[in-house]
Every structure is written in C-alpha cells, then in structure tokens.
Design an enzyme around this catalytic site. Structure first.
Site, short mmCIF file in Angstrom:
data_model
loop_
_atom_site.label_atom_id
_atom_site.label_comp_id
_atom_site.label_asym_id
_atom_site.label_seq_id
_atom_site.Cartn_x
_atom_site.Cartn_y
_atom_site.Cartn_z
CD GLU A 363 -3.27 -0.99 1.76
OE1 GLU A 363 -3.68 0.13 2.12
OE2 GLU A 363 -3.85 -2.05 2.04
C1 LIG Z 1 2.97 -9.42 -0.31
C2 LIG Z 1 2.51 -8.28 -1.18
C3 LIG Z 1 1.16 -8.05 -1.33
C4 LIG Z 1 0.72 -7.00 -2.17
N1 LIG Z 1 -0.63 -6.81 -2.34
C5 LIG Z 1 -1.04 -5.93 -3.29
C6 LIG Z 1 -2.44 -5.81 -3.63
O1 LIG Z 1 -3.31 -6.47 -3.04
N2 LIG Z 1 -2.79 -4.97 -4.62
C7 LIG Z 1 -1.87 -4.21 -5.30
O2 LIG Z 1 -2.26 -3.47 -6.21
N3 LIG Z 1 -0.55 -4.28 -4.98
C8 LIG Z 1 -0.11 -5.12 -4.00
N4 LIG Z 1 1.23 -5.21 -3.69
C9 LIG Z 1 2.18 -4.33 -4.36
C10 LIG Z 1 2.78 -3.27 -3.46
O3 LIG Z 1 1.85 -2.26 -3.18
C11 LIG Z 1 4.07 -2.78 -4.12
O4 LIG Z 1 5.01 -3.81 -3.99
C12 LIG Z 1 4.58 -1.49 -3.55
O5 LIG Z 1 3.72 -0.44 -3.87
C13 LIG Z 1 5.97 -1.13 -4.07
O6 LIG Z 1 6.14 -1.33 -5.43
P1 LIG Z 1 7.38 -2.20 -5.95
O7 LIG Z 1 7.41 -3.44 -5.15
O8 LIG Z 1 7.28 -2.34 -7.42
O9 LIG Z 1 8.66 -1.37 -5.56
P2 LIG Z 1 9.37 -0.23 -6.43
O10 LIG Z 1 8.42 0.82 -6.78
O11 LIG Z 1 10.15 -0.87 -7.53
O12 LIG Z 1 10.38 0.36 -5.36
C14 LIG Z 1 11.65 -0.22 -5.08
C15 LIG Z 1 12.34 0.66 -4.03
O13 LIG Z 1 12.50 2.00 -4.55
C16 LIG Z 1 11.89 2.93 -3.68
N5 LIG Z 1 11.29 4.02 -4.47
C17 LIG Z 1 10.50 3.92 -5.57
N6 LIG Z 1 10.13 5.14 -5.98
C18 LIG Z 1 10.68 6.04 -5.12
C19 LIG Z 1 10.66 7.44 -5.00
N7 LIG Z 1 9.97 8.22 -5.84
N8 LIG Z 1 11.36 8.01 -3.97
C20 LIG Z 1 12.05 7.27 -3.09
N9 LIG Z 1 12.10 5.91 -3.16
C21 LIG Z 1 11.43 5.30 -4.15
C22 LIG Z 1 10.81 2.13 -2.94
O14 LIG Z 1 10.44 2.75 -1.73
C23 LIG Z 1 11.49 0.80 -2.75
O15 LIG Z 1 12.36 0.87 -1.65
C24 LIG Z 1 1.68 -6.20 -2.84
C25 LIG Z 1 3.03 -6.44 -2.65
C26 LIG Z 1 3.47 -7.48 -1.85
C27 LIG Z 1 4.95 -7.71 -1.71
#
Ligand SMILES: Cc1cc2nc3c(=O)[nH]c(=O)nc-3n(C[C@H](O)[C@H](O)[C@H](O)COP(=O)(O)OP(=O)(O)OC[C@H]3O[C@@H](n4cnc5c(N)ncnc54)[C@H](O)[C@@H]3O)c2cc1C
Length: 385
Positions: A363
């Site tokens: 989230e």
């Molecule tokens: C177990 C699990 C359940 C989930 N359930 C759902 C669900 O029900 N529905 C849904 O839609 N999604 C779901 N998600 C997705 C979740 O919301 C995302 O994983 C999350 O939003 C982060 O996206 P990402 O993993 O692609 O990380 P990325 O966006 O690739 O980020 C990687 C790193 O870079 C950092 N970063 C990225 N952009 C910036 C910025 N602008 N400034 C500073 N730092 C930054 C992040 O904080 C992180 O540390 C789930 C994820 C998991 C792991």
C-alpha cells in the site's frame, strides 16, 4: 490506555480478540508452514459478522468505518499477520465500491461482502508499475456494452481466492494517470484467470497472485465512478485503507511483545530470569512505549479519516509509516529478547519478524509515505502564504 471506544467498538474488539486467541493463534504456524489460504478462519469471522464492521447498515454492515476495521485488524494481527491481511485486504478491495460505487453496485456487492459470502481483492500493481502506478499497462477498451480488459496485475492479495476484484486499468493511455479507470471484475468472468502464486517471506497464509486478463469482457455497469477516475479511486481508497495496514503493524508488534515479556520472565541465565536484567527491561519498556504511541496515532488517524475532513492523506500516511517502522523495530528486538531460540522456527517469534516486513512495503512503501507527507506539508505551507 483508554481510547474512549464506544460500547459497540469494545464489543467488536473483544469478539475479534476471542477469535484471534481461540481460533487463529493455535493454527497460525500451520497456515504459515503450508502457505494455505485460511478459509475456515474467514468463515469464523463471517459468522461473527466481522466482515461488515466498516459497511453501512443499509448495505448489511454494522455501520462502522475505518476505526472499527482497524480495531479488528489489530486484534487478528496479534495472533497472525497473515490471516489478518486476508481479512483486511478484502476491505481494501471493497473501499472503491464504498467510496465511489453507485447505489446499484453497492446494493449488489456490499451485502454479500458484509456477510462474508464474498471476499474481495484490489488490483493496481503490475510488473513495471509499483510505486509508479501511473506506468500501468493493463488496458480497458470500450466496446458496446462492455469494456475489454487486457493485461496482468501482479502480487494481488487474496488473488485467486477472492470472488470480487476492483481493478484499475487504462481507458486512455495517452492521458497518463488521468486515463485510468476502476472496474469491478468477478472471479468467473471469461478471460479472467490467475497466474503465479508467490512464495513469500512472511504473511504466508495470505495468497499473493497474478491476475491475468485476456480479452476479458466486463459489463459497462461495472465501471466505478467515471472513466478517468481510476487513480483518484485508488488514492482515496489508500487514504481509508492505510490506517488498516498501520493497525496490522500495531497488532503484529503487540503480539510479539506479549510473547517476549512472557519469555523474559521464564528464561533464566546467571541464575535469574532475564527480565531482571536492565538491558532487557529497557528494551521491553521502549517497545511498549513505541507500540502505544503507534496505536494512539493509528486511532487518531482513523478518526480523522472519518471526520469528514477534506484532506486525510497526510495523516493516513503518517499512521502507516510510523506504525510499520515501529513494528519492524519491535519484532526485531523481540527476536533479540529470545536470543538464539528466537531464531528457531520451533518458537513463534521469528514469524512476527517475517510478517512485520511487509507493512513497510505494501500500500505504498514507506519512502512513498514520506513523499506523501512531505508533499502535503509543502502544499499546506504554500497555502498559508
Ligand atoms: C505481499 C505483497 C502483497 C501485495 N498486495 C497488493 C495488492 O493487493 N494490490 C496491489 O495493487 N498491490 C499489491 N502489492 C504491491 C505493493 O503495493 C508494491 O510492492 C509497492 O507499492 C511497491 O512497489 P514495488 O514493489 O514495485 O517497488 P518499487 O516501486 O520498484 O520500489 C523499489 C524501491 O524503490 C523505492 N522508491 C520507488 N520510488 C521512489 C521514490 N519516488 N522516492 C524514493 N524511493 C522510491 C521504494 O520505496 C522501494 O524501496 C503487494 C506487494 C506485496 C509484496
């Protein structure tokens, strides 16, 4: 501490606590080990009417809101963060309908969700659209009476288990975030299938799965709000649901601390219980204080969200950020209190540390929460000028 809960909120809390202690706690390790969706637990929650705590009475709920949802989530998380999220993610999938659905959609879905007959999921994330959700590639093309969805959503909680999904897809890719729209998609819709089920570090009772749409025809009545409103639907949903993640974090931290205090009383070294050492006492005291501060912020944020205030994103993000960071720190320190036994799977504490980590990620990661908070701070400061 007295949070001045109403009689009904205390009743809900006690009911959730009883289910957590009597039903969830004894089976938490088993579900974690088997990575199995806890349908029998969902049935117990449905029987106790807990799926309806945040849904209006006229749609079959008990008329509460985000605070009631947080109270239940916190109690369940004390016993198992994974089982708790199966419950809480159903609220995440339902909030788009509550906040933006029309009366027909509410009448059709909310009573079934409130009764626990259907659980839901929320689908925004894709392989290349995580924090930058506006980069989503899933499309919804209007064709007569239908929208045709194509694309793959990734890591969707309750994926494959929920019967109803709220899905964000692009109706106009040229418009970026303003070209996204929200849809209700039922599980058995032709063209809607499920892909990879993830194996995870923690919250392993919960299902995390791909949703695959291949020329999936969704009736136009299932569009939530208007075309182009998808991003707003998602962001307002997060305003309501992030305090729920924060409550999950408070619950996981509290569950871990309770175990650590018990253990510290029972574990003897140097001829004394380790709870008699100041080094351990200070850790326990700091943890208890941090948890109480997080809980107070979560309850305050929940009340702010339901107060009718126009802008609640900052407070909602603060609660999620603070409580999840507390949760990670507390659960790590609880493992420390257990020493080497804390590292062993024979003891329940390591699971709390594994379950804690996700609260800093989903989230919106905590970096993104800080972005939201700073963005609002700057906006408020400019508005004062
Ligand atoms: C177990 C699990 C359940 C989930 N359930 C759902 C669900 O029900 N529905 C849904 O839609 N999604 C779901 N998600 C997705 C979740 O919301 C995302 O994983 C999350 O939003 C982060 O996206 P990402 O993993 O692609 O990380 P990325 O966006 O690739 O980020 C990687 C790193 O870079 C950092 N970063 C990225 N952009 C910036 C910025 N602008 N400034 C500073 N730092 C930054 C992040 O904080 C992180 O540390 C789930 C994820 C998991 C792991």
């Amino acid at each position: 501490m007295d949070y001045q809960l109403t009689e009904e909120q205390v009743m809900i809390r006690d009911l959730a606590r009883q289910i957590a202690r009597e039903k969830i706690r004894p089976k938490a390790a088993e579900y974690d080990e088997k990575e199995e969706f806890p349908w029998d637990m969902m049935k117990a929650l449905a029987k106790a009417d807990l799926f309806g705590v945040y849904i209006e009475e006229k749609y079959g709920g008990t008329g509460g809101g985000v605070l009631e949802l947080a109270i239940v989530t916190e109690e369940l998380s004390c016993a198992c963060g994974g089982i708790a999220v199966c419950f809480a993610a159903s609220a995440l999938g339902t909030y788009p309908i509550i906040l933006f659905g029309n009366d027909e959609q509410k009448k059709k879905y909310l009573p079934l969700i409130a009764g626990g007959e259907k659980i839901t999921g929320f689908a925004l994330t894709e392989a290349s659209a995580g924090s930058d959700a506006s980069n989503m590639q899933t499309t919804a093309r209007k064709e007569g009476d239908h929208y045709v969805l194509n694309g793959t959503k990734q890591w969707i909680t309750n994926g494959g288990e929920a019967q109803v999904y709220t899905v964000i897809a692009m109706t106009d890719k040229n418009k970026g975030a303003r070209g996204a729209s929200a849809f209700i998609v039922e599980k058995d819709t032709p063209g809607f299938t499920f892909g990879k089920k993830e194996q995870k570090l923690g919250i392993r009772a919960s299902a995390t799965r791909e949703l695959v749409f291949t020329d999936c025809k969704v009736p136009k009545e299932n569009l939530i709000s208007r075309e182009g409103m998808g991003f707003i639907v998602a962001m307002k949903t997060f305003d309501a649901s992030r305090p729920g993640v924060a409550a999950q974090a408070v619950g996981i931290a509290q569950g871990a601390l309770d175990l650590a205090v018990d253990y510290a009383r029972q574990r003897f070294q140097f001829g004394k219980p380790i709870s008699s050492f100041q080094g351990i006492q200070f850790m326990l005291a700091d943890m208890a204080t941090q948890i109480e501060a997080a809980r107070a912020l979560v309850y305050a944020a929940c009340r702010h969200v339901t107060s009718g205030a126009k802008n609640v994103a900052k407070e909602s993000s603060m609660a999620k950020l603070f409580a999840s960071d507390v949760c990670m720190k507390v659960t790590t320190d609880c493992v420390q209190v257990f020493g080497g036994y804390g590292y062993m799977r024979d003891y329940p504490i390591e699971k709390f540390m594994r379950d804690a980590k996700i609260t800093q990620i989903y989230e919106g990661t905590n970096q993104i929460q800080r972005d939201v908070i700073a963005h609002h701070l700057i906006k408020e400061s400019l508005a004062k000028k």
